[in-house]
Scaffold this motif. Structure first.
Motif, PDB file in Angstrom:
ATOM      1  N   ILE A 120       1.881   6.654  -6.880  1.00 11.22           N
ATOM      2  CA  ILE A 120       0.584   7.777  -7.290  1.00 11.22           C
ATOM      3  C   ILE A 120       1.307   9.264  -7.153  1.00 11.22           C
ATOM      4  O   ILE A 120       1.110  10.018  -7.762  1.00 11.22           O
ATOM      5  CB  ILE A 120      -0.483   7.551  -6.451  1.00 11.22           C
ATOM      6  N   ALA A 121       2.070   9.428  -5.732  1.00  7.33           N
ATOM      7  CA  ALA A 121       2.419  10.689  -5.358  1.00  7.33           C
ATOM      8  C   ALA A 121       3.394  11.081  -6.486  1.00  7.33           C
ATOM      9  O   ALA A 121       3.642  12.379  -6.838  1.00  7.33           O
ATOM     10  CB  ALA A 121       3.125  10.646  -4.015  1.00  7.33           C
TER      11      ALA A 121
ATOM     12  N   THR B 282       7.056  15.161  -3.925  1.00  6.09           N
ATOM     13  CA  THR B 282       7.134  14.176  -2.972  1.00  6.09           C
ATOM     14  C   THR B 282       8.121  13.848  -1.852  1.00  6.09           C
ATOM     15  O   THR B 282       7.871  13.380  -0.790  1.00  6.09           O
ATOM     16  CB  THR B 282       7.062  12.818  -3.953  1.00  6.09           C
TER      17      THR B 282
ATOM     18  N   LEU C 271       0.833  -1.349   0.090  1.00  6.33           N
ATOM     19  CA  LEU C 271      -0.061   0.142  -0.201  1.00  6.33           C
ATOM     20  C   LEU C 271       0.742   1.251  -0.035  1.00  6.33           C
ATOM     21  O   LEU C 271       0.397   2.240  -0.751  1.00  6.33           O
ATOM     22  CB  LEU C 271      -0.704   0.112   1.403  1.00  6.33           C
ATOM     23  N   GLY C 272       2.044   1.119   0.914  1.00  6.63           N
ATOM     24  CA  GLY C 272       2.972   2.414   0.940  1.00  6.63           C
ATOM     25  C   GLY C 272       3.503   2.574  -0.565  1.00  6.63           C
ATOM     26  O   GLY C 272       3.664   3.783  -0.877  1.00  6.63           O
TER      27      GLY C 272
ATOM     28  N   THR D 152       1.841  12.212  -9.586  1.00  3.07           N
ATOM     29  CA  THR D 152       0.696  13.174  -9.564  1.00  3.07           C
ATOM     30  C   THR D 152       1.636  14.624  -9.097  1.00  3.07           C
ATOM     31  O   THR D 152       1.367  15.736  -9.825  1.00  3.07           O
ATOM     32  CB  THR D 152      -0.190  13.043  -8.363  1.00  3.07           C
TER      33      THR D 152
ATOM     34  N   ALA E 238       2.268   1.780  -3.342  1.00  7.02           N
ATOM     35  CA  ALA E 238       1.377   2.137  -4.364  1.00  7.02           C
ATOM     36  C   ALA E 238       1.124   3.808  -4.228  1.00  7.02           C
ATOM     37  O   ALA E 238       0.947   4.638  -5.197  1.00  7.02           O
ATOM     38  CB  ALA E 238      -0.186   1.493  -4.070  1.00  7.02           C
ATOM     39  N   VAL E 239       1.013   4.148  -2.930  1.00  6.76           N
ATOM     40  CA  VAL E 239       0.888   5.707  -2.804  1.00  6.76           C
ATOM     41  C   VAL E 239       1.927   6.393  -3.069  1.00  6.76           C
ATOM     42  O   VAL E 239       1.849   7.418  -3.712  1.00  6.76           O
ATOM     43  CB  VAL E 239       0.530   5.837  -1.008  1.00  6.76           C
ATOM     44  N   LEU E 240       3.012   5.814  -2.764  1.00  2.00           N
ATOM     45  CA  LEU E 240       4.363   6.584  -3.390  1.00  2.00           C
ATOM     46  C   LEU E 240       4.456   6.809  -4.728  1.00  2.00           C
ATOM     47  O   LEU E 240       4.704   7.918  -5.339  1.00  2.00           O
ATOM     48  CB  LEU E 240       5.637   5.968  -2.650  1.00  2.00           C
TER      49      LEU E 240
END
Length: 447
Positions: free
Chosen positions: A59-60, A69, A52-53, A63, A55-57
């Motif tokens: 996406i950041a 980031t 999850l971490g 984006t 994936a969030v990284l």
């Protein structure tokens, strides 16, 4: 001659694919990474958290970009720094969540940092080189080289890596205020957790989200030293929030029972008045002191001291046993120093005495202590060389110099992240290879 196109160009003609097609590249890459992380996510709860971490990284990064980031990760690292008991894995007692975000942040900045040149900070570089060189010699000659090298590495990571990284980076100047605010917020969360949960360590002293009440007291004291700078930098409407955070951090010093933190916090008030040279701020501090004085008076009148700071100052509670233990540790550190006064005995037992200067002397000898003092002097000197508004960042450095006489905390990131903050700013009048807007802003401020 045909100029080759980017990876998404079509054929050898140099014609680029349509914009909508190029816009699919990043999402497709993210989707592929998520698919690769799926087996890890279903394997265990820890694997799911890592996936999850990641994936969030991803996406950041897609984006916001790499530097933004990295800034976000660094803000999280500073916010989590005062919570040194928040760990990714409980068994890894030497790795905190703050360390994880710090490593990720610096790792993202590496491609940018390797193109920069370190500002000529002669005092800092001499101290750093001396500590490193002598530390290696001392560790090789130590009775337990591996343990000494481990201690030396932890000191270098805390005291050298962050300042050097910040000297290379030089971000926008508002990042300094953002990181300082994050630390204050993080410590406030730790104190509020102690208040709401009633979690205590031993004999009634609160620990919050730290591993020891003395750490809660030290972090609260350091957070208090940031309050004047944060109050100055944030918008005026945030003033009442900053003062509320100051109250929470001050209460953190009180419930920690740390005598060292309280003494240095009071001393830092006096240093702040000297640095600010403002009668108005002196009156403000006087008004802010009314509540603490009331609490002290109420405690004295009730006679129920328990194990709070007042009783510990009088030698009650756990103070007597703590004092005896400290005296014994000091004697042992002096004996180690006398056994090898020039090079020391190594950094394997560098945290034994409750005095960082004696610890360094015992570990690295007279020469090691001399270079460490040079390094520490450069840290104190850095904010004093900056424009007037940034000189308040000297307060954490002064606080650490004073508390160093009565604490064993030598290399921890929750200390050195604050001492490294002034190195984010370029000293006016110095040269830089690649000046940008963030650097010229500082120079213009003194024009």
């Amino acid at each position: 001659m045909t100029v080759p196109g980017p990876p998404w160009s079509s054929g050898t003609s140099g014609r680029r694919l349509p914009a909508w097609t190029r816009g699919l590249v990043a999402p497709v890459v993210v989707a592929l990474v998520l698919l690769l992380l799926l087996p890890m996510a279903v394997g265990s709860s820890f694997g799911a958290a890592v996936a999850l971490g990641a994936a969030v990284l991803m996406i950041a990064l897609v984006t916001f970009g790499i530097e933004s980031t990295a800034i976000g990760l660094l803000v999280l690292s500073f916010a989590l720094a005062p919570m040194n008991d928040v760990r990714p894995v409980a068994a890894l007692t030497f790795v905190t969540m703050s360390d994880v975000f710090l490593v990720l942040s610096v790792g993202l900045l590496v491609p940018m940092l390797i193109t920069r040149t370190v500002e000529r900070q002669v005092l800092f570089l001499v101290g750093a080189a001396g500590v490193l060189g002598l530390g290696l010699v001392t560790s090789v000659a130590a009775a337990d080289p591996s343990s000494s090298l481990n201690g030396l590495l932890r000191l270098l990571v805390g005291a050298l890596i962050l300042p050097i990284t910040f000297m290379l980076w030089r971000p926008r100047r508002d990042i300094v205020a953002l990181l300082a605010t994050a630390y204050v917020v993080g410590n406030s969360i730790s104190v509020l957790q102690a208040v709401t949960s009633g979690l205590v360590s031993y004999e009634g002293r609160s620990i919050g989200l730290t591993r020891h009440p003395n750490i809660l007291g030290l972090c609260s004291m350091l957070a208090l030293t940031l309050i004047p700078f944060v109050l100055q930098e944030l918008p005026r409407w945030c003033g009442w929030l900053v003062l509320a955070a100051a109250g929470v951090c001050g209460y953190g010093v009180w419930i920690s029972g740390s005598r060292a933190a309280l003494l240095v916090a009071v001393a830092m008030v006096l240093v702040y008045l000297v640095l600010s040279r403002s009668v108005e701020r002196g009156l403000l501090l006087f008004g802010a002191s009314i509540l603490p004085v009331y609490l002290v008076g109420r405690t004295l009148s009730s006679g129920d001291y328990g194990n709070n700071i007042l009783n510990r100052f009088a030698g009650g509670g756990s103070a007597s046993a703590s004092d005896l233990a400290r005296e014994q540790l000091v004697r042992e550190a002096v004996e180690r120093f006398l056994s090898s006064p020039v090079l020391g005995v190594g950094f394997g037992d560098a945290l034994e005495a409750h005095n960082i200067y004696l610890q360094v002397a015992a570990s690295g000898g007279v020469l090691g202590l001399a270079f460490y003092l040079v390094l520490l002097a450069s840290v104190v000197r850095q904010p004093l060389r900056l424009p007037a508004r940034y000189r308040l960042l000297a307060l954490p450095a002064f606080g650490y110099v004073l508390v160093g006489f009565i604490t064993p905390l030598l290399w921890d990131r929750y200390i050195w992240c604050l001492l490294a903050l002034p190195f984010l700013m370029l000293v006016p009048g110095t040269s830089a290879d690649d000046p940008d807007e963030s650097r010229t802003d500082v120079l213009e401020e003194t024009a």
